[in-house]
Design a protein around this motif. Structure first.
Motif, PDB file in Angstrom:
ATOM      1  N   PRO A 173       0.844  -1.202   0.000  1.00 23.62           N
ATOM      2  CA  PRO A 173       0.000   0.000   0.000  1.00 23.62           C
ATOM      3  C   PRO A 173       0.873   1.244   0.000  1.00 23.62           C
ATOM      4  O   PRO A 173       2.000   1.230   0.524  1.00 23.62           O
ATOM      5  CB  PRO A 173      -0.787  -0.122   1.317  1.00 23.62           C
ATOM      6  CG  PRO A 173      -0.668  -1.554   1.715  1.00 23.62           C
ATOM      7  CD  PRO A 173       0.641  -2.034   1.191  1.00 23.62           C
ATOM      8  N   CYS A 174       0.376   2.325  -0.574  1.00 18.95           N
ATOM      9  CA  CYS A 174       1.196   3.529  -0.649  1.00 18.95           C
ATOM     10  C   CYS A 174       0.337   4.787  -0.634  1.00 18.95           C
ATOM     11  O   CYS A 174      -0.861   4.757  -0.934  1.00 18.95           O
ATOM     12  CB  CYS A 174       2.079   3.509  -1.900  1.00 18.95           C
ATOM     13  SG  CYS A 174       1.179   3.510  -3.468  1.00 18.95           S
ATOM     14  N   PHE A 175       0.981   5.884  -0.274  1.00 16.73           N
ATOM     15  CA  PHE A 175       0.423   7.228  -0.413  1.00 16.73           C
ATOM     16  C   PHE A 175       0.986   7.808  -1.710  1.00 16.73           C
ATOM     17  O   PHE A 175       2.201   7.748  -1.951  1.00 16.73           O
ATOM     18  CB  PHE A 175       0.844   8.114   0.754  1.00 16.73           C
ATOM     19  CG  PHE A 175       0.345   7.684   2.100  1.00 16.73           C
ATOM     20  CD1 PHE A 175      -0.792   8.271   2.647  1.00 16.73           C
ATOM     21  CD2 PHE A 175       1.010   6.711   2.824  1.00 16.73           C
ATOM     22  CE1 PHE A 175      -1.242   7.893   3.902  1.00 16.73           C
ATOM     23  CE2 PHE A 175       0.564   6.322   4.086  1.00 16.73           C
ATOM     24  CZ  PHE A 175      -0.560   6.909   4.627  1.00 16.73           C
ATOM     25  N   ALA A 182      -3.167  14.512  -2.681  1.00 15.41           N
ATOM     26  CA  ALA A 182      -2.571  13.302  -2.127  1.00 15.41           C
ATOM     27  C   ALA A 182      -3.665  12.242  -2.050  1.00 15.41           C
ATOM     28  O   ALA A 182      -4.804  12.537  -1.654  1.00 15.41           O
ATOM     29  CB  ALA A 182      -1.973  13.564  -0.753  1.00 15.41           C
ATOM     30  N   VAL A 183      -3.322  11.026  -2.443  1.00 17.55           N
ATOM     31  CA  VAL A 183      -4.258   9.911  -2.411  1.00 17.55           C
ATOM     32  C   VAL A 183      -3.822   8.952  -1.314  1.00 17.55           C
ATOM     33  O   VAL A 183      -2.678   8.483  -1.302  1.00 17.55           O
ATOM     34  CB  VAL A 183      -4.319   9.180  -3.768  1.00 17.55           C
ATOM     35  CG1 VAL A 183      -5.358   8.063  -3.724  1.00 17.55           C
ATOM     36  CG2 VAL A 183      -4.635  10.160  -4.892  1.00 17.55           C
ATOM     37  N   LEU A 184      -4.724   8.659  -0.396  1.00 15.51           N
ATOM     38  CA  LEU A 184      -4.419   7.776   0.713  1.00 15.51           C
ATOM     39  C   LEU A 184      -4.664   6.325   0.331  1.00 15.51           C
ATOM     40  O   LEU A 184      -5.551   6.020  -0.482  1.00 15.51           O
ATOM     41  CB  LEU A 184      -5.291   8.114   1.927  1.00 15.51           C
ATOM     42  CG  LEU A 184      -4.867   9.276   2.822  1.00 15.51           C
ATOM     43  CD1 LEU A 184      -4.852  10.603   2.067  1.00 15.51           C
ATOM     44  CD2 LEU A 184      -5.768   9.360   4.040  1.00 15.51           C
ATOM     45  N   PRO A 185      -3.926   5.397   0.935  1.00 14.18           N
ATOM     46  CA  PRO A 185      -4.212   3.976   0.705  1.00 14.18           C
ATOM     47  C   PRO A 185      -5.531   3.582   1.356  1.00 14.18           C
ATOM     48  O   PRO A 185      -6.055   4.279   2.235  1.00 14.18           O
ATOM     49  CB  PRO A 185      -3.026   3.267   1.382  1.00 14.18           C
ATOM     50  CG  PRO A 185      -2.532   4.229   2.408  1.00 14.18           C
ATOM     51  CD  PRO A 185      -2.779   5.602   1.846  1.00 14.18           C
ATOM     52  N   ALA A 200       4.765  12.813 -13.338  1.00 11.73           N
ATOM     53  CA  ALA A 200       5.754  13.860 -13.084  1.00 11.73           C
ATOM     54  C   ALA A 200       5.286  14.733 -11.925  1.00 11.73           C
ATOM     55  O   ALA A 200       4.144  15.172 -11.887  1.00 11.73           O
ATOM     56  CB  ALA A 200       5.951  14.711 -14.333  1.00 11.73           C
ATOM     57  N   GLY A 201       6.183  14.968 -10.977  1.00 10.24           N
ATOM     58  CA  GLY A 201       5.866  15.800  -9.827  1.00 10.24           C
ATOM     59  C   GLY A 201       5.196  15.074  -8.686  1.00 10.24           C
ATOM     60  O   GLY A 201       4.870  15.691  -7.664  1.00 10.24           O
ATOM     61  N   GLU A 202       4.972  13.765  -8.822  1.00 14.90           N
ATOM     62  CA  GLU A 202       4.353  12.985  -7.761  1.00 14.90           C
ATOM     63  C   GLU A 202       5.387  12.091  -7.077  1.00 14.90           C
ATOM     64  O   GLU A 202       6.365  11.676  -7.689  1.00 14.90           O
ATOM     65  CB  GLU A 202       3.216  12.115  -8.307  1.00 14.90           C
ATOM     66  CG  GLU A 202       2.021  12.905  -8.779  1.00 14.90           C
ATOM     67  CD  GLU A 202       0.896  12.016  -9.273  1.00 14.90           C
ATOM     68  OE1 GLU A 202      -0.272  12.407  -9.103  1.00 14.90           O
ATOM     69  OE2 GLU A 202       1.186  10.931  -9.837  1.00 14.90           O
ATOM     70  N   ARG A 203       5.128  11.799  -5.809  1.00 13.41           N
ATOM     71  CA  ARG A 203       6.002  10.917  -5.035  1.00 13.41           C
ATOM     72  C   ARG A 203       5.176   9.804  -4.413  1.00 13.41           C
ATOM     73  O   ARG A 203       3.986   9.973  -4.129  1.00 13.41           O
ATOM     74  CB  ARG A 203       6.716  11.689  -3.919  1.00 13.41           C
ATOM     75  CG  ARG A 203       7.595  12.814  -4.399  1.00 13.41           C
ATOM     76  CD  ARG A 203       8.213  13.540  -3.210  1.00 13.41           C
ATOM     77  NE  ARG A 203       9.170  12.691  -2.496  1.00 13.41           N
ATOM     78  CZ  ARG A 203       9.668  12.966  -1.299  1.00 13.41           C
ATOM     79  NH1 ARG A 203       9.279  14.065  -0.666  1.00 13.41           N
ATOM     80  NH2 ARG A 203      10.540  12.167  -0.716  1.00 13.41           N
ATOM     81  N   LEU A 204       5.850   8.670  -4.199  1.00 13.97           N
ATOM     82  CA  LEU A 204       5.217   7.545  -3.534  1.00 13.97           C
ATOM     83  C   LEU A 204       5.839   7.343  -2.159  1.00 13.97           C
ATOM     84  O   LEU A 204       7.060   7.425  -1.998  1.00 13.97           O
ATOM     85  CB  LEU A 204       5.376   6.267  -4.352  1.00 13.97           C
ATOM     86  CG  LEU A 204       4.583   6.149  -5.655  1.00 13.97           C
ATOM     87  CD1 LEU A 204       4.867   4.804  -6.310  1.00 13.97           C
ATOM     88  CD2 LEU A 204       3.093   6.305  -5.405  1.00 13.97           C
ATOM     89  N   PHE A 205       4.988   7.055  -1.193  1.00 15.43           N
ATOM     90  CA  PHE A 205       5.424   6.736   0.157  1.00 15.43           C
ATOM     91  C   PHE A 205       4.833   5.375   0.495  1.00 15.43           C
ATOM     92  O   PHE A 205       3.605   5.229   0.583  1.00 15.43           O
ATOM     93  CB  PHE A 205       4.981   7.812   1.143  1.00 15.43           C
ATOM     94  CG  PHE A 205       5.582   9.168   0.849  1.00 15.43           C
ATOM     95  CD1 PHE A 205       6.762   9.567   1.453  1.00 15.43           C
ATOM     96  CD2 PHE A 205       4.972  10.026  -0.057  1.00 15.43           C
ATOM     97  CE1 PHE A 205       7.333  10.806   1.174  1.00 15.43           C
ATOM     98  CE2 PHE A 205       5.532  11.269  -0.345  1.00 15.43           C
ATOM     99  CZ  PHE A 205       6.715  11.654   0.275  1.00 15.43           C
ATOM    100  N   ARG A 218      11.698   8.517  -7.905  1.00 14.55           N
ATOM    101  CA  ARG A 218      10.431   8.474  -8.664  1.00 14.55           C
ATOM    102  C   ARG A 218       9.743   9.816  -8.549  1.00 14.55           C
ATOM    103  O   ARG A 218       9.892  10.544  -7.580  1.00 14.55           O
ATOM    104  CB  ARG A 218       9.513   7.389  -8.097  1.00 14.55           C
ATOM    105  CG  ARG A 218      10.151   6.003  -8.073  1.00 14.55           C
ATOM    106  CD  ARG A 218       9.564   5.113  -9.091  1.00 14.55           C
ATOM    107  NE  ARG A 218      10.249   3.831  -9.155  1.00 14.55           N
ATOM    108  CZ  ARG A 218      10.023   2.927 -10.069  1.00 14.55           C
ATOM    109  NH1 ARG A 218       9.142   3.163 -11.022  1.00 14.55           N
ATOM    110  NH2 ARG A 218      10.663   1.787 -10.090  1.00 14.55           N
ATOM    111  N   GLY A 219       8.924  10.115  -9.522  1.00 20.35           N
ATOM    112  CA  GLY A 219       8.130  11.332  -9.448  1.00 20.35           C
ATOM    113  C   GLY A 219       8.921  12.579  -9.750  1.00 20.35           C
ATOM    114  O   GLY A 219      10.108  12.589  -9.952  1.00 20.35           O
TER     115      GLY A 219
END
Length: 219
Positions: A173-175, A182-185, A200-205, A218-219
């Motif tokens: 699962p990721c943010f 921001a999209v929550l898991p 582009a411009g997005e990050r994954l956590f 990434r992102g």
């Protein structure tokens, strides 16, 4: 448990390994896609799936309430999975939980499943709102692509990331965090996930066990 501290729209927030977002200044917990009653809905259609998902969801909420000072929980849509989620046993479990947290403010931003399932019982004392719902600099939504005036916090997608190393692979699962949203898991047990890749411009956590980790490069 190791959360990831982040600044969004000028506010300090924590991405939690329990797959939720905590906003310390407002003592607000944001939870997406808990899908109460999903297993019940499957069983009602004759699909043999395990019991106990409602209890697991409520226990997960209790864990967060024990770890953080929370005055409000905002559910970012899909609180109930289907009309079968109004089953007496499911409602009884939720009412018992609510009885232990009477002073807690609860708000539900209606999602697509909520429209089909209907609003939860009024006995739960949940404030019902439509998206986008403004709270400080944030537009709280279910659908992440909704046009909204503030920084969007949403769910709906159930984002996961496929992390591969040689022949081994994991779906975590990721943010998904960008400049405007921001999209929550998905928070709920038994909800599955949709593989995403950052634009582009997005990050994954990534939610990796007891920690949230930033995915580099990434992102």
């Amino acid at each position: 448990m190791t959360a990831y501290a982040l600044s969004l729209a000028g506010e300090s927030v924590l991405l939690l390994p329990q797959k939720a977002l905590y906003w310390p200044r407002r003592k607000t917990l944001l939870v997406a896609d808990i899908h109460f009653g999903k297993a019940s809905a499957f069983r009602a259609q004759g699909v043999p799936v395990p019991r106990g998902t409602t209890s697991a969801n409520l226990a997960a909420l209790d864990e967060l309430l024990a770890l953080h000072p929370v005055e409000r929980i905002v559910f970012l849509g899909d609180f109930l999975h289907a009309r079968a989620a109004h089953a007496p046993a499911t409602l009884a479990a939720m009412l018992a939980w609510r009885g232990r947290h009477r002073k807690l403010a609860l708000t539900l931003v209606r999602g697509n499943h909520d429209r089909h399932a209907g609003d939860p019982s009024a006995l739960l004392g949940i404030e019902m709102v439509d998206e986008p719902w403004q709270l400080g600099p944030f537009s709280l939504c279910h659908h992440p692509d909704l046009a909204a005036p503030g920084y969007v916090l949403a769910g709906h997608v159930h984002p996961v990331f496929r992390l591969a190393a040689g022949r081994d692979a994991l779906r975590l699962p990721c943010f998904l965090v960008g400049a405007a949203r921001a999209v929550l898991p998905s928070f709920g047990a038994f909800t599955g996930g949709f593989a995403v890749a950052p634009a582009a411009g997005e990050r994954l956590f990534l939610v990796a066990g007891e920690a949230v980790l930033a995915l580099p490069g990434r992102g």
